[in-house]
Write a protein that holds these residues in place. Structure first.
Motif, PDB file in Angstrom:
ATOM      1  N   ILE A  53       0.808  -1.216   0.000  1.00 36.25           N
ATOM      2  CA  ILE A  53       0.000   0.000   0.000  1.00 36.25           C
ATOM      3  C   ILE A  53       0.845   1.272   0.000  1.00 36.25           C
ATOM      4  O   ILE A  53       0.450   2.282  -0.565  1.00 36.25           O
ATOM      5  N   GLN A  54       2.032   1.230   0.598  1.00 31.20           N
ATOM      6  CA  GLN A  54       2.858   2.444   0.656  1.00 31.20           C
ATOM      7  C   GLN A  54       3.336   2.900  -0.723  1.00 31.20           C
ATOM      8  O   GLN A  54       3.785   4.026  -0.877  1.00 31.20           O
ATOM      9  N   TYR A  55       3.219   2.045  -1.734  1.00 36.18           N
ATOM     10  CA  TYR A  55       3.595   2.436  -3.098  1.00 36.18           C
ATOM     11  C   TYR A  55       2.366   2.756  -3.941  1.00 36.18           C
ATOM     12  O   TYR A  55       2.461   2.936  -5.148  1.00 36.18           O
ATOM     13  N   GLY A  56       1.214   2.852  -3.291  1.00 40.55           N
ATOM     14  CA  GLY A  56      -0.052   3.036  -3.977  1.00 40.55           C
ATOM     15  C   GLY A  56      -0.212   4.370  -4.679  1.00 40.55           C
ATOM     16  O   GLY A  56       0.422   5.361  -4.347  1.00 40.55           O
ATOM     17  N   SER A  57      -1.091   4.346  -5.656  1.00 40.94           N
ATOM     18  CA  SER A  57      -1.450   5.535  -6.422  1.00 40.94           C
ATOM     19  C   SER A  57      -2.914   5.388  -6.830  1.00 40.94           C
ATOM     20  O   SER A  57      -3.634   4.584  -6.252  1.00 40.94           O
ATOM     21  N   CYS A  58      -3.311   6.132  -7.840  1.00 37.08           N
ATOM     22  CA  CYS A  58      -4.722   6.154  -8.220  1.00 37.08           C
ATOM     23  C   CYS A  58      -5.114   5.058  -9.205  1.00 37.08           C
ATOM     24  O   CYS A  58      -6.283   4.877  -9.494  1.00 37.08           O
ATOM     25  N   PRO A  96       4.942   6.038  -6.532  1.00 35.47           N
ATOM     26  CA  PRO A  96       3.996   6.312  -5.446  1.00 35.47           C
ATOM     27  C   PRO A  96       3.416   7.722  -5.527  1.00 35.47           C
ATOM     28  O   PRO A  96       4.055   8.642  -6.044  1.00 35.47           O
ATOM     29  N   ALA A  97       2.224   7.842  -4.971  1.00 34.29           N
ATOM     30  CA  ALA A  97       1.487   9.116  -4.958  1.00 34.29           C
ATOM     31  C   ALA A  97       1.201   9.546  -6.392  1.00 34.29           C
ATOM     32  O   ALA A  97       0.977   8.707  -7.249  1.00 34.29           O
ATOM     33  N   PRO A 122      11.748  -1.888  -2.185  1.00 36.94           N
ATOM     34  CA  PRO A 122      11.985  -1.095  -3.392  1.00 36.94           C
ATOM     35  C   PRO A 122      13.465  -0.864  -3.663  1.00 36.94           C
ATOM     36  O   PRO A 122      14.301  -0.895  -2.758  1.00 36.94           O
ATOM     37  N   SER A 123      13.755  -0.622  -4.924  1.00 36.66           N
ATOM     38  CA  SER A 123      15.050  -0.085  -5.324  1.00 36.66           C
ATOM     39  C   SER A 123      14.740   0.928  -6.435  1.00 36.66           C
ATOM     40  O   SER A 123      13.726   0.808  -7.132  1.00 36.66           O
ATOM     41  N   ILE A 124      15.581   1.917  -6.567  1.00 43.34           N
ATOM     42  CA  ILE A 124      15.333   2.955  -7.581  1.00 43.34           C
ATOM     43  C   ILE A 124      15.679   2.372  -8.955  1.00 43.34           C
ATOM     44  O   ILE A 124      16.801   1.918  -9.190  1.00 43.34           O
ATOM     45  N   TYR A 125      14.700   2.371  -9.832  1.00 43.54           N
ATOM     46  CA  TYR A 125      14.848   1.865 -11.195  1.00 43.54           C
ATOM     47  C   TYR A 125      15.257   3.001 -12.135  1.00 43.54           C
ATOM     48  O   TYR A 125      16.055   2.817 -13.030  1.00 43.54           O
ATOM     49  N   GLN A 126      14.664   4.177 -11.898  1.00 44.56           N
ATOM     50  CA  GLN A 126      14.975   5.373 -12.682  1.00 44.56           C
ATOM     51  C   GLN A 126      14.536   6.606 -11.898  1.00 44.56           C
ATOM     52  O   GLN A 126      13.467   6.589 -11.302  1.00 44.56           O
ATOM     53  N   SER A 127      15.361   7.632 -11.921  1.00 42.46           N
ATOM     54  CA  SER A 127      15.013   8.903 -11.270  1.00 42.46           C
ATOM     55  C   SER A 127      14.696   9.943 -12.321  1.00 42.46           C
ATOM     56  O   SER A 127      15.357  10.005 -13.362  1.00 42.46           O
TER      57      SER A 127
END
Length: 153
Positions: free
Chosen positions: A74-79, A114-115, A146-151
């Protein structure tokens, strides 16, 4: 009899062309998206994906339920929550990263933004002006980490 032979010949040649025609335009990958029926940014992300080489099947309900069922924390949730080739795509993920995911095929749950960061695909309409928030596309491991895939800055 002559007409029957013409019909047979037409069917035969048409059948011969069918495989060539089917290879002339590769199929676009199908992404299924669950979203709120009244969310404008979800529709904008859907249009964005279509313009960037995806077929989108939009289901206007069940975003929270499908996110939970597919195991996206849920912490990575969006719409909106989407599914493509067994990967969960949560939120306003750019098509470039989805295509990269499909090529690299990491062992992972999927990707998340997220968000709803302004400037991400679907959150970049004229109503936002020139504003762009920095955000990360996260690769969510099978363990939910998580790990950063792309910034995007």
């Amino acid at each position: 009899m002559k007409n029957l032979n013409k019909i047979r010949r037409s069917i035969f040649f048409g059948a011969m062309l069918f495989p060539a025609l089917s290879f002339s335009s590769p199929l676009k990958p199908l992404i299924t998206m669950w979203k709120s029926p009244s969310c404008g940014c979800c529709k904008d992300w859907e249009i964005y994906l279509q313009k960037n080489g995806f077929n989108v099947k939009a289901i206007p309900q069940g975003n929270d339920q499908i996110r939970k069922k597919l195991g996206m924390p849920i912490q990575y949730g969006s719409c909106h929550t989407a599914l493509i080739n067994g990967y969960v795509i949560e939120g306003h993920v750019p098509s470039r990263e989805i295509k990269r995911l499909l090529i690299e095929k990491p062992i992972a749950l999927g990707l998340a933004v997220p968000a709803m960061p302004i400037g991400s695909p679907g959150m970049d309409g004229p109503e936002y002006g020139e504003k762009k928030d920095p955000y990360d596309v996260l690769l969510i491991g099978m363990n939910g980490q998580p790990s950063i895939y792309q910034s995007y800055k």
